[in-house]
Design a protein around this motif. Structure first.
Motif, mmCIF file in Angstrom:
data_model
loop_
_atom_site.group_PDB
_atom_site.id
_atom_site.type_symbol
_atom_site.label_atom_id
_atom_site.label_comp_id
_atom_site.label_asym_id
_atom_site.label_seq_id
_atom_site.Cartn_x
_atom_site.Cartn_y
_atom_site.Cartn_z
ATOM 1 N N MET A 45 39.320 34.728 40.353
ATOM 2 C CA MET A 45 39.957 34.676 41.330
ATOM 3 C C MET A 45 40.904 33.566 41.285
ATOM 4 S SD MET A 45 39.084 34.430 45.367
ATOM 5 C CE MET A 45 37.261 35.560 45.007
ATOM 6 N N ILE A 46 42.031 33.655 41.928
ATOM 7 C CA ILE A 46 43.226 32.838 41.857
ATOM 8 C C ILE A 46 43.577 32.177 43.271
ATOM 9 C CG2 ILE A 46 45.694 32.287 41.538
ATOM 10 C CD1 ILE A 46 44.196 32.779 38.672
ATOM 11 N N LEU A 47 43.468 30.931 43.411
ATOM 12 C CA LEU A 47 43.750 30.341 44.665
ATOM 13 C C LEU A 47 45.187 29.925 44.807
ATOM 14 C CD1 LEU A 47 40.290 28.845 45.224
ATOM 15 C CD2 LEU A 47 41.042 30.822 46.318
ATOM 16 N N VAL A 48 45.817 29.771 45.724
ATOM 17 C CA VAL A 48 47.245 29.225 45.734
ATOM 18 C C VAL A 48 47.309 28.365 46.890
ATOM 19 C CG1 VAL A 48 49.706 29.494 45.521
ATOM 20 C CG2 VAL A 48 48.311 31.091 44.529
ATOM 21 N N HIS A 49 47.471 26.947 46.747
ATOM 22 C CA HIS A 49 47.679 26.066 47.916
ATOM 23 C C HIS A 49 49.120 25.957 48.154
ATOM 24 C CE1 HIS A 49 47.811 21.831 49.488
ATOM 25 N NE2 HIS A 49 47.690 22.634 50.696
ATOM 26 N N SER A 85 62.032 21.624 49.595
ATOM 27 C CA SER A 85 61.233 22.862 49.034
ATOM 28 C C SER A 85 59.858 22.757 49.269
ATOM 29 C CB SER A 85 61.516 22.826 47.673
ATOM 30 O OG SER A 85 62.804 23.035 47.341
ATOM 31 N N GLN A 86 59.182 23.973 49.415
ATOM 32 C CA GLN A 86 57.755 24.118 49.510
ATOM 33 C C GLN A 86 57.068 23.563 48.197
ATOM 34 O OE1 GLN A 86 59.283 26.992 49.341
ATOM 35 N NE2 GLN A 86 58.635 28.451 47.934
ATOM 36 N N ARG A 87 55.917 23.239 48.363
ATOM 37 C CA ARG A 87 54.873 22.865 47.092
ATOM 38 C C ARG A 87 53.967 23.912 47.012
ATOM 39 N NH1 ARG A 87 50.654 18.288 46.024
ATOM 40 N NH2 ARG A 87 50.880 18.118 44.125
ATOM 41 N N SER A 88 53.563 24.185 45.602
ATOM 42 C CA SER A 88 52.611 25.289 45.383
ATOM 43 C C SER A 88 51.658 24.569 44.185
ATOM 44 C CB SER A 88 53.104 26.611 45.113
ATOM 45 O OG SER A 88 53.854 27.180 46.121
ATOM 46 N N ARG A 89 50.350 24.797 44.611
ATOM 47 C CA ARG A 89 49.347 24.724 43.497
ATOM 48 C C ARG A 89 48.611 25.872 43.411
ATOM 49 N NH1 ARG A 89 46.513 19.072 43.244
ATOM 50 N NH2 ARG A 89 46.423 19.731 41.146
ATOM 51 N N ILE A 90 48.452 26.060 42.034
ATOM 52 C CA ILE A 90 47.522 27.431 41.527
ATOM 53 C C ILE A 90 46.259 27.055 41.117
ATOM 54 C CG2 ILE A 90 47.549 29.356 40.223
ATOM 55 C CD1 ILE A 90 50.725 29.677 40.546
ATOM 56 N N PHE A 91 45.265 27.462 41.164
ATOM 57 C CA PHE A 91 43.723 27.315 40.779
ATOM 58 C C PHE A 91 43.302 28.517 40.376
ATOM 59 C CE2 PHE A 91 45.092 24.251 44.013
ATOM 60 C CZ PHE A 91 44.749 22.925 43.489
ATOM 61 N N ARG A 92 42.390 28.502 39.306
ATOM 62 C CA ARG A 92 41.351 29.328 38.931
ATOM 63 C C ARG A 92 40.137 29.071 39.551
ATOM 64 N NH1 ARG A 92 42.848 32.683 35.345
ATOM 65 N NH2 ARG A 92 44.077 30.900 34.257
ATOM 66 N N LEU A 93 39.330 29.921 40.385
ATOM 67 C CA LEU A 93 38.234 29.587 40.901
ATOM 68 C C LEU A 93 37.024 29.805 39.454
ATOM 69 C CD1 LEU A 93 36.760 28.798 43.445
ATOM 70 C CD2 LEU A 93 36.643 31.409 43.880
ATOM 71 N N GLY A 94 36.266 28.826 39.671
ATOM 72 C CA GLY A 94 35.152 28.707 38.574
ATOM 73 C C GLY A 94 34.014 29.042 39.071
ATOM 74 N N ASP A 95 32.869 29.128 38.144
ATOM 75 C CA ASP A 95 31.579 29.571 38.620
ATOM 76 C C ASP A 95 31.154 28.614 39.446
ATOM 77 O OD1 ASP A 95 31.981 31.885 36.967
ATOM 78 O OD2 ASP A 95 31.147 30.714 35.233
ATOM 79 N N SER A 96 30.028 29.132 40.306
ATOM 80 C CA SER A 96 29.294 28.092 41.224
ATOM 81 C C SER A 96 28.417 27.252 40.473
ATOM 82 C CB SER A 96 28.454 28.897 42.243
ATOM 83 O OG SER A 96 29.368 29.621 43.093
ATOM 84 N N ILE A 97 28.184 26.150 40.941
ATOM 85 C CA ILE A 97 27.379 25.334 40.000
ATOM 86 C C ILE A 97 25.746 25.218 40.980
ATOM 87 C CG2 ILE A 97 26.712 22.815 39.449
ATOM 88 C CD1 ILE A 97 29.631 22.590 39.180
#
Length: 97
Positions: free
Chosen positions: A1-5, A85-97
């Motif tokens: 899953m990809i998260l974008v802030h 301009s807007q600021r975006s950061r893209i994250f890949r959601l890792g496995d739960s710990i």
């Protein structure tokens, strides 16, 4: 899953219209494969900021949205209120710990 802030830097008038704009973006996103959700995030210390969290199934599907004319139209609607301009950061959601 990809998260974008995403943080949008808007004038007071733009911040007042942000929720309505976000609802329109959500409606547009319903037609895109891989879209999971979009939510507003409100920083505890700074109620004058506009943040959102977008979830997509994959980076490729997110890119289909971000390269679309619908995305461009939504972003252009904020142009009159944009302070920078807007600021975006893209994250890949890792496995739960």
């Amino acid at each position: 899953m990809i998260l974008v802030h995403v943080q949008h830097y808007l004038s007071t008038k733009g911040r007042n219209q942000f929720d309505d704009w976000l609802q329109e973006v959500a409606r547009a996103l319903q037609h895109f494969d891989g879209f999971i959700s979009i939510r507003r995030m409100e920083p505890i210390e700074a109620d004058d900021e506009c943040h959102l969290l977008l979830k997509f199934e994959s980076l490729d599907l997110l890119r289909q949205w971000s390269n679309s004319s619908e995305h461009d139209q939504m972003i252009s609607r904020l142009a009159p209120y944009r302070q920078k301009s807007q600021r975006s950061r893209i994250f890949r959601l890792g496995d739960s710990i």
